[in-house]
Enzyme design. Structure first.
Site, PDB file in Angstrom:
ATOM      1  N   ASP A   1       0.843  -1.193   0.000  1.00  0.00           N
ATOM      2  CA  ASP A   1       0.000   0.000   0.000  1.00  0.00           C
ATOM      3  C   ASP A   1       0.881   1.246   0.000  1.00  0.00           C
ATOM      4  O   ASP A   1       2.056   1.196   0.375  1.00  0.00           O
ATOM      5  CB  ASP A   1      -0.941   0.010   1.204  1.00  0.00           C
ATOM      6  CG  ASP A   1      -0.217   0.262   2.519  1.00  0.00           C
ATOM      7  OD1 ASP A   1       0.727  -0.501   2.828  1.00  0.00           O
ATOM      8  OD2 ASP A   1      -0.564   1.218   3.230  1.00  0.00           O
TER       9      ASP A   1
ATOM     10  N   GLU B   1      -0.129  -0.450   5.787  1.00  0.00           N
ATOM     11  CA  GLU B   1       0.875   0.128   6.683  1.00  0.00           C
ATOM     12  C   GLU B   1       0.767   1.638   6.754  1.00  0.00           C
ATOM     13  O   GLU B   1       0.892   2.241   7.828  1.00  0.00           O
ATOM     14  CB  GLU B   1       2.280  -0.282   6.212  1.00  0.00           C
ATOM     15  CG  GLU B   1       3.387   0.036   7.212  1.00  0.00           C
ATOM     16  CD  GLU B   1       3.930   1.452   7.105  1.00  0.00           C
ATOM     17  OE1 GLU B   1       4.560   1.926   8.078  1.00  0.00           O
ATOM     18  OE2 GLU B   1       3.729   2.097   6.058  1.00  0.00           O
TER      19      GLU B   1
END
Length: 451
Positions: A92, A156
């Site tokens: 991500d 994250e």
């Protein structure tokens, strides 16, 4: 480096690495599904899963984590009785911010001045590619000498803790002798660095209400309490005159005794405008790695264009507080919330809400894995000695893994050196760093297996 077979293999794989990074960067995998389609993150997760399967990983799985995102897991068995190493990265990314500020489109990998540009190129899709390169180089030169677990996180950057909660619920899944977190970076390009500390963080939303509704500033201004003015005063209370963070009860006097960071170098890395001073006191390393730091991430208030002559009834802000190792993030959250309450003027109504939190981390740099990495770095970066640095950012998973597996050695390396400008516009990665760190990781795995 070219005389080393592992290095030669990595060098030959760099065109493929660039092509794969381009594919991965193309996914708009921002784990904020109010802004970006969830399908983009799911497609990126499937790309990582397919890449692991192609390298012979078994038990490849898309893990549905409690925050509504997916992490990708895979296991590559090594020789009988071998040690187990967990390799971490995240797929991500941060939002691109102002796309107009990018020289080239953020989700298209482009090459310029010897660097590869694109959102996630360094943080941390490049980390996924780094792990793949290291494993491919070992497979081409005698095989992978340890058991490998790979985990690629899907949220994250959002700090929502999905993988941490999943790991706590399935503690056997990520268990390993050593963990390599590929989400840090060298102190500067060409200087091999392991990160030994991470600041923790908390995110708090504060809202101030003073009136039933906005009022005409001519008719009521001067007596009616302005919520936006109250908020500005509260936010200002979080900094001393020199810019140091001042949260009531929170120690801000820590010092850093490792690698130093000159003010001149920091000004260049941070692109501080000429004549503008730095904030805080102590050394730059003290301020970045050993002390708390507050940042106002956003304020809800009317924009200048279209603003009306009003006294505002309500205003809110999102505040980030980074805390150094040795400070409990939960306690820091309580102190921040108490500070905001105490410094709200005019008996205005104030509410605070914690929306994210991660603990700080300190590694044991005396462990055998660090010597194995130092030896590997010396080969990958001829003439350089591995350095130890802190990191002002947070990787909440580190503390979760340290708590679950107290005997595991944890090392942090990666591609996010200062020129990468992670989280900013025009993020980029140095292909030379990708190549050298992939070599270093491969040689580390070999050294560690033999140790």
């Amino acid at each position: 480096m070219s005389s080393n077979p592992v290095a030669e293999t990595v060098a030959s794989l760099m065109p493929r690495a660039k092509a794969e990074l381009a594919e991965l960067v193309a996914f708009k995998s921002v784990a904020d599904f109010t802004q970006f389609p969830k399908s983009e993150s799911e497609a990126a997760a499937n790309w990582v899963a397919d890449a692991l399967r192609a390298e012979g990983f078994v038990d490849v799985a898309l893990l549905d984590t409690p925050d509504g995102t997916q992490s990708v897991y895979g296991y590559l068995p090594g020789p009988e009785g071998a040690k187990t190493v967990l390799l971490y990265a995240h797929y991500d990314v941060q939002p691109p911010l102002d796309e107009a500020g990018w020289t080239t489109p953020p989700f298209e990998l482009s090459e310029r001045d010897g660097r590869w540009y694109g959102r996630g190129a360094a943080d941390c899709k490049g980390g996924v590619i780094m792990h793949l390169l290291a494993l491919r180089a070992l497979k081409a030169n005698g095989g992978v000498p340890v058991n490998i677990k790979v985990i690629a996180e899907g949220s994250e950057e959002q700090g929502t803790g999905g993988l941490e909660r999943y790991a706590e619920e399935h503690p056997e899944l990520l268990e390993a002798d050593t963990i390599v977190i590929g989400d840090a970076g060298n102190f500067r390009v060409g200087l091999p660095t392991v990160t030994t500390t991470l600041r923790g963080m908390t995110l708090v939303r504060v809202r101030i209400d003073t009136l039933a509704g906005n009022l005409h500033s001519g008719q009521f201004g001067g007596a009616a309490p302005d919520a936006l003015a109250a908020l500005i005063r509260v936010l200002d209370s979080l900094r001393a005159e020199d810019g140091s963070t001042t949260v009531d009860g929170l120690d801000a006097t820590g010092t850093w005794d490792g690698l130093e960071y000159t003010e001149e170098q920091f000004r260049a890395d941070a692109k501080v405008l000429d004549g503008v001073g730095l904030i805080g006191d102590g050394t730059v390393a003290d301020r970045l790695w050993a002390r708390p730091a507050v940042t106002v991430l956003g304020i809800d208030c009317p924009p200048v264009v279209g603003a009306t002559p009003s006294v505002h009834s309500s205003a809110r802000a999102l505040i980030s507080l980074r805390v150094p190792p040795g400070v409990d993030a939960a306690e820091a959250t309580k102190l921040l919330q108490a500070h905001l309450q105490a410094h709200t003027p005019w008996d205005a109504r104030v509410t605070t809400e914690q929306i994210g939190q991660g603990q700080a981390f300190r590694a044991d740099a005396t462990s055998p894995a660090y010597q194995a990495m130092a030896d590997a770095m010396a080969v990958a970066y001829p003439g350089e000695t591995m350095q130890y640095a802190g990191e002002g950012g947070s990787i909440p998973l580190c503390n979760t893994l340290a708590g679950l597996y107290p005997q595991a050695e944890i090392l942090l390396i990666g591609l996010s050196e200062p020129e990468a400008q992670i989280h900013a516009v025009n993020e980029s990665v140095s292909p030379e760093e990708l190549e050298r760190l992939s070599v270093a990781e491969a040689l580390f795995l070999r050294n560690y297996a033999a140790g």
